[in-house]
Design a protein around this motif. Structure first.
Motif, PDB file in Angstrom:
ATOM      1  N   MET A   1      22.551  49.637 -76.925  1.00  0.00           N
ATOM      2  CA  MET A   1      23.828  49.828 -76.236  1.00  0.00           C
ATOM      3  C   MET A   1      23.965  48.767 -75.147  1.00  0.00           C
ATOM      4  SD  MET A   1      25.163  53.550 -75.158  1.00  0.00           S
ATOM      5  CE  MET A   1      24.700  54.107 -76.801  1.00  0.00           C
ATOM      6  N   GLY A  19      34.924  53.815 -74.970  1.00  0.00           N
ATOM      7  CA  GLY A  19      34.524  53.669 -76.359  1.00  0.00           C
ATOM      8  C   GLY A  19      33.142  54.234 -76.631  1.00  0.00           C
ATOM      9  N   GLY A  20      32.542  54.865 -75.623  1.00  0.00           N
ATOM     10  CA  GLY A  20      31.246  55.497 -75.806  1.00  0.00           C
ATOM     11  C   GLY A  20      30.074  54.684 -75.300  1.00  0.00           C
ATOM     12  N   TYR A  29      29.064  54.003 -62.609  1.00  0.00           N
ATOM     13  CA  TYR A  29      28.309  54.868 -61.702  1.00  0.00           C
ATOM     14  C   TYR A  29      27.796  54.066 -60.514  1.00  0.00           C
ATOM     15  CZ  TYR A  29      24.184  57.101 -59.785  1.00  0.00           C
ATOM     16  OH  TYR A  29      23.243  57.581 -58.917  1.00  0.00           O
ATOM     17  N   ARG A  30      27.171  52.946 -60.797  1.00  0.00           N
ATOM     18  CA  ARG A  30      26.578  52.147 -59.713  1.00  0.00           C
ATOM     19  C   ARG A  30      27.642  51.617 -58.763  1.00  0.00           C
ATOM     20  NH1 ARG A  30      21.490  52.109 -60.620  1.00  0.00           N
ATOM     21  NH2 ARG A  30      20.673  52.265 -62.732  1.00  0.00           N
ATOM     22  N   GLN A  55      26.081  64.387 -59.601  1.00  0.00           N
ATOM     23  CA  GLN A  55      25.814  64.413 -61.038  1.00  0.00           C
ATOM     24  C   GLN A  55      26.950  65.109 -61.788  1.00  0.00           C
ATOM     25  OE1 GLN A  55      21.693  65.556 -62.076  1.00  0.00           O
ATOM     26  NE2 GLN A  55      21.262  65.427 -59.893  1.00  0.00           N
ATOM     27  N   VAL A  59      29.271  63.423 -64.730  1.00  0.00           N
ATOM     28  CA  VAL A  59      29.303  64.021 -66.067  1.00  0.00           C
ATOM     29  C   VAL A  59      30.735  64.424 -66.409  1.00  0.00           C
ATOM     30  CG1 VAL A  59      28.536  65.986 -67.451  1.00  0.00           C
ATOM     31  CG2 VAL A  59      26.908  64.774 -66.005  1.00  0.00           C
ATOM     32  N   TRP A  62      32.675  61.370 -67.311  1.00  0.00           N
ATOM     33  CA  TRP A  62      32.369  60.930 -68.683  1.00  0.00           C
ATOM     34  C   TRP A  62      33.163  61.757 -69.681  1.00  0.00           C
ATOM     35  CZ3 TRP A  62      30.219  57.216 -71.519  1.00  0.00           C
ATOM     36  CH2 TRP A  62      29.817  57.503 -72.812  1.00  0.00           C
ATOM     37  N   THR A  66      38.531  59.627 -71.373  1.00  0.00           N
ATOM     38  CA  THR A  66      39.618  59.247 -72.276  1.00  0.00           C
ATOM     39  C   THR A  66      40.979  59.625 -71.709  1.00  0.00           C
ATOM     40  OG1 THR A  66      39.256  61.339 -73.461  1.00  0.00           O
ATOM     41  CG2 THR A  66      38.259  59.357 -74.388  1.00  0.00           C
TER      42      THR A  66
ATOM     43  N   TRP B  60      20.910  58.498 -61.640  1.00  0.00           N
ATOM     44  CA  TRP B  60      21.400  58.073 -62.949  1.00  0.00           C
ATOM     45  C   TRP B  60      20.620  58.658 -64.120  1.00  0.00           C
ATOM     46  CZ3 TRP B  60      25.288  56.939 -65.674  1.00  0.00           C
ATOM     47  CH2 TRP B  60      25.139  56.387 -66.950  1.00  0.00           C
ATOM     48  N   SER B  62      19.246  61.510 -64.542  1.00  0.00           N
ATOM     49  CA  SER B  62      19.692  62.880 -64.796  1.00  0.00           C
ATOM     50  C   SER B  62      21.090  62.894 -65.381  1.00  0.00           C
ATOM     51  CB  SER B  62      19.666  63.684 -63.495  1.00  0.00           C
ATOM     52  OG  SER B  62      18.368  63.739 -62.970  1.00  0.00           O
ATOM     53  N   ILE B  63      21.949  62.039 -64.870  1.00  0.00           N
ATOM     54  CA  ILE B  63      23.319  61.972 -65.372  1.00  0.00           C
ATOM     55  C   ILE B  63      23.299  61.525 -66.829  1.00  0.00           C
ATOM     56  CG2 ILE B  63      25.521  60.747 -65.144  1.00  0.00           C
ATOM     57  CD1 ILE B  63      24.906  60.587 -62.110  1.00  0.00           C
ATOM     58  N   ARG B  66      22.212  64.238 -69.224  1.00  0.00           N
ATOM     59  CA  ARG B  66      23.244  65.245 -69.484  1.00  0.00           C
ATOM     60  C   ARG B  66      24.317  64.686 -70.412  1.00  0.00           C
ATOM     61  NH1 ARG B  66      24.857  67.803 -63.742  1.00  0.00           N
ATOM     62  NH2 ARG B  66      26.476  68.747 -65.045  1.00  0.00           N
ATOM     63  N   ILE B  67      24.669  63.425 -70.221  1.00  0.00           N
ATOM     64  CA  ILE B  67      25.661  62.801 -71.100  1.00  0.00           C
ATOM     65  C   ILE B  67      25.106  62.713 -72.515  1.00  0.00           C
ATOM     66  CG2 ILE B  67      26.803  60.614 -71.631  1.00  0.00           C
ATOM     67  CD1 ILE B  67      27.112  60.187 -68.627  1.00  0.00           C
ATOM     68  N   GLU B  68      23.874  62.253 -72.627  1.00  0.00           N
ATOM     69  CA  GLU B  68      23.271  62.128 -73.947  1.00  0.00           C
ATOM     70  C   GLU B  68      23.132  63.493 -74.606  1.00  0.00           C
ATOM     71  OE1 GLU B  68      22.536  59.419 -75.528  1.00  0.00           O
ATOM     72  OE2 GLU B  68      22.625  57.902 -73.978  1.00  0.00           O
ATOM     73  N   GLN B  70      25.135  65.851 -74.500  1.00  0.00           N
ATOM     74  CA  GLN B  70      26.409  66.315 -75.032  1.00  0.00           C
ATOM     75  C   GLN B  70      26.629  65.817 -76.444  1.00  0.00           C
ATOM     76  OE1 GLN B  70      29.430  65.144 -72.332  1.00  0.00           O
ATOM     77  NE2 GLN B  70      28.824  66.577 -70.746  1.00  0.00           N
ATOM     78  N   LYS B  71      25.823  64.860 -76.893  1.00  0.00           N
ATOM     79  CA  LYS B  71      26.016  64.324 -78.230  1.00  0.00           C
ATOM     80  C   LYS B  71      25.538  65.300 -79.288  1.00  0.00           C
ATOM     81  CE  LYS B  71      25.341  59.547 -76.857  1.00  0.00           C
ATOM     82  NZ  LYS B  71      24.504  58.353 -77.044  1.00  0.00           N
ATOM     83  N   ARG B 165      40.311  71.173 -73.767  1.00  0.00           N
ATOM     84  CA  ARG B 165      39.000  70.745 -73.281  1.00  0.00           C
ATOM     85  C   ARG B 165      38.012  70.644 -74.433  1.00  0.00           C
ATOM     86  NH1 ARG B 165      38.578  74.400 -69.773  1.00  0.00           N
ATOM     87  NH2 ARG B 165      37.157  75.789 -70.850  1.00  0.00           N
ATOM     88  N   GLU B 168      38.906  67.666 -76.698  1.00  0.00           N
ATOM     89  CA  GLU B 168      38.537  66.414 -76.039  1.00  0.00           C
ATOM     90  C   GLU B 168      37.025  66.204 -76.090  1.00  0.00           C
ATOM     91  OE1 GLU B 168      39.255  64.532 -71.628  1.00  0.00           O
ATOM     92  OE2 GLU B 168      40.853  65.720 -72.543  1.00  0.00           O
ATOM     93  N   ARG B 172      35.118  63.320 -78.146  1.00  0.00           N
ATOM     94  CA  ARG B 172      34.167  62.468 -77.434  1.00  0.00           C
ATOM     95  C   ARG B 172      32.851  62.376 -78.211  1.00  0.00           C
ATOM     96  NH1 ARG B 172      33.566  58.522 -74.132  1.00  0.00           N
ATOM     97  NH2 ARG B 172      35.065  59.398 -72.690  1.00  0.00           N
ATOM     98  N   ASP B 175      33.376  60.185 -81.167  1.00  0.00           N
ATOM     99  CA  ASP B 175      33.556  58.783 -80.759  1.00  0.00           C
ATOM    100  C   ASP B 175      32.236  58.156 -80.340  1.00  0.00           C
ATOM    101  OD1 ASP B 175      36.855  59.208 -79.235  1.00  0.00           O
ATOM    102  OD2 ASP B 175      36.231  58.765 -81.292  1.00  0.00           O
ATOM    103  N   VAL B 176      31.404  58.938 -79.686  1.00  0.00           N
ATOM    104  CA  VAL B 176      30.089  58.413 -79.297  1.00  0.00           C
ATOM    105  C   VAL B 176      29.267  58.104 -80.539  1.00  0.00           C
ATOM    106  CG1 VAL B 176      27.905  59.045 -78.226  1.00  0.00           C
ATOM    107  CG2 VAL B 176      30.028  59.476 -77.011  1.00  0.00           C
ATOM    108  N   ALA B 179      30.574  54.987 -82.065  1.00  0.00           N
ATOM    109  CA  ALA B 179      30.145  53.816 -81.295  1.00  0.00           C
ATOM    110  C   ALA B 179      28.689  53.461 -81.621  1.00  0.00           C
ATOM    111  CB  ALA B 179      30.312  54.083 -79.801  1.00  0.00           C
ATOM    112  N   GLU B 180      27.852  54.470 -81.776  1.00  0.00           N
ATOM    113  CA  GLU B 180      26.444  54.201 -82.109  1.00  0.00           C
ATOM    114  C   GLU B 180      26.332  53.615 -83.502  1.00  0.00           C
ATOM    115  OE1 GLU B 180      23.890  57.199 -79.290  1.00  0.00           O
ATOM    116  OE2 GLU B 180      23.821  57.428 -81.449  1.00  0.00           O
TER     117      GLU B 180
END
Lengths: 181, 216
Positions: A1, A19-20, A29-30, A55, A59, A62, A66, B60, B62-63, B66-68, B70-71, B165, B168, B172, B175-176, B179-180
């Motif tokens: 990525m 786009g993911g 974030y930074r 956090q 989240v 994210w 969209t 970051w 931890s964030i 959590r994002i990952e 959700q996949k 929600r 969406e 998401r 879409d993730v 993208a992968e």
């Protein structure tokens, strides 16, 4: 990525993150973490809770990315989202029995240990903020530090604009006392 | 002498009040003037305050976790039939779950670095499906998905917030995954299995959007 490059603009990062691209979102974030943490830290008393909120904010950002259409600056959109996340947490605490945003009483604001003259050291702003009850602190941070209008604060918190104004004045008075201004 | 009200003092201090009469009173009343100056000093200190530093690297990971997280979309329980409108979210999860399972299976079976490319060539020949045909269908689904997304924008205003929600969130997730897959294709462009899975992903996205459109 792909990772964020220094040359990437915020718009580029937003587009890629939408786009993911998690690497691009890390760049966002930074770029905004410090400001979001400052907001969260000022809105809640506890630093651990503030970190949890940061956090939660990112989240949520994210998840909602969209829905960002670029009609405002991304930082503004993110900031508004952060305020909503924090206020949701405050409302949860309220349901669990803590103070309502309008329930700050004089004792909490101007009580025995609130006078900087009782202490050897004047409080700085952050320390003084932490001693305010939730309601006053919320209104003060949103208005005097984050620039929201009374109408906007009223809409976000569910209190009347007149009540928001009164909360602000009381917060200022309490801070002036604690900081010996 | 009648002093300024609390509202007037704060309004003069932060500039929200424009009152010649109140300003004139300040010029004549030392007590009110001193009080307004105190409020202004507080606001000056506020405006000069700097945000506390935050350890960006500290939060970051931890964030990202959590994002990952959700996949991963759970599959629906066996036996659930076609849902009525209130149950729309069940098959929404199901589509995402099948997609996630397929992606994981493909990732496990992917050619490792250093292995020969002959298996990819054999797969092209064995499947009988040309890369060109798969790419064409992906492009077609991509266009159809965009058209349905444009229609979804119009539906959002009248959609129940909870459903919006969920939709969406699952869009998401898809879409993730897309993208992968696109990233994987960039590193392994001649892998037809990846392209078939990408086409399948777009097909699932289109199916999801069609069902949302029909339900709305």
């Amino acid at each position: 990525m792909a990772q964020a490059n220094e040359e990437d603009t915020i718009d580029d990062l937003v587009r890629r993150a939408q786009g993911g691209d998690v690497g691009a979102f890390e760049g966002l974030y930074r770029a905004h973490a410090a400001a979001i943490f400052a907001l969260c830290r000022r809105m809640v008393r506890d630093e651990t809770e503030a970190r949890e909120l940061v956090q939660d904010v990112f989240v949520r950002a994210w998840e909602r990315l969209t829905s960002f259409r670029g009609q405002s600056v991304f930082g503004t959109w993110l900031h508004r989202l952060a305020v909503n996340v924090v206020l949701e947490r405050v409302r949860v605490v309220r349901r669990d029995g803590a103070r309502h945003v309008t329930d700050d009483d004089d004792e909490a604001l101007f009580g025995a240990h609130s006078d900087a003259g009782d202490m050897d050291i004047r409080m700085d702003l952050e320390a003084a903020l932490a001693t305010l009850p939730q309601g006053s602190r919320t209104v003060f941070v949103l208005h005097d530090m984050e620039g929201y209008s009374h109408d906007e604060i009223a809409h976000m918190t569910g209190i009347a604009p007149g009540t928001a104004r009164a909360q602000l004045w009381r917060a200022r008075r309490a801070l002036m006392k604690r900081m010996a201004v | 002498m009648t002093h300024l009200t609390e509202e007037q003092r704060h309004g003069l201090a932060d500039g929200s009040l424009e009152s010649p009469a109140a300003a004139a009173h300040l010029r004549e009343c030392a007590a009110c003037s001193a009080d307004v100056d105190r409020i202004r000093r507080l606001m000056t200190r506020v405006s000069h305050s700097n945000p506390a530093p935050v350890e960006a690297d500290d939060l970051w990971p931890s964030i990202r976790a959590r994002i990952e997280g959700q996949k991963v979309v759970p599959l629906p329980a066996r036996g659930e039939g076609a849902p009525a409108r209130p149950g729309l979210h069940k098959w929404v999860w199901g589509i995402g779950g099948v997609l996630a399972a397929g992606l994981i299976a493909l990732w496990v079976a992917r050619p490792r670095a250093g292995t020969a490319d002959s298996t990819n060539v054999a797969q092209v020949g064995d499947s009988g499906v040309s890369l060109v045909a798969v790419m064409d269908s992906t492009h077609a689904y991509e266009q159809e998905a965009q058209a349905l997304l444009n229609r979804l924008e119009l539906q959002r205003a009248t959609m129940r917030p909870e459903l919006a929600r969920i939709v969406e969130r699952d869009l998401r997730a898809i879409d993730v995954a897309i993208a992968e897959l696109q990233g994987a294709i960039r590193t392994d462009p001649n892998n037809p299995a990846l392209r078939r899975l990408l086409a399948s992903s777009y097909r699932q996205k289109v199916d999801l959007l069609k069902r949302v459109s029909n339900a709305g």
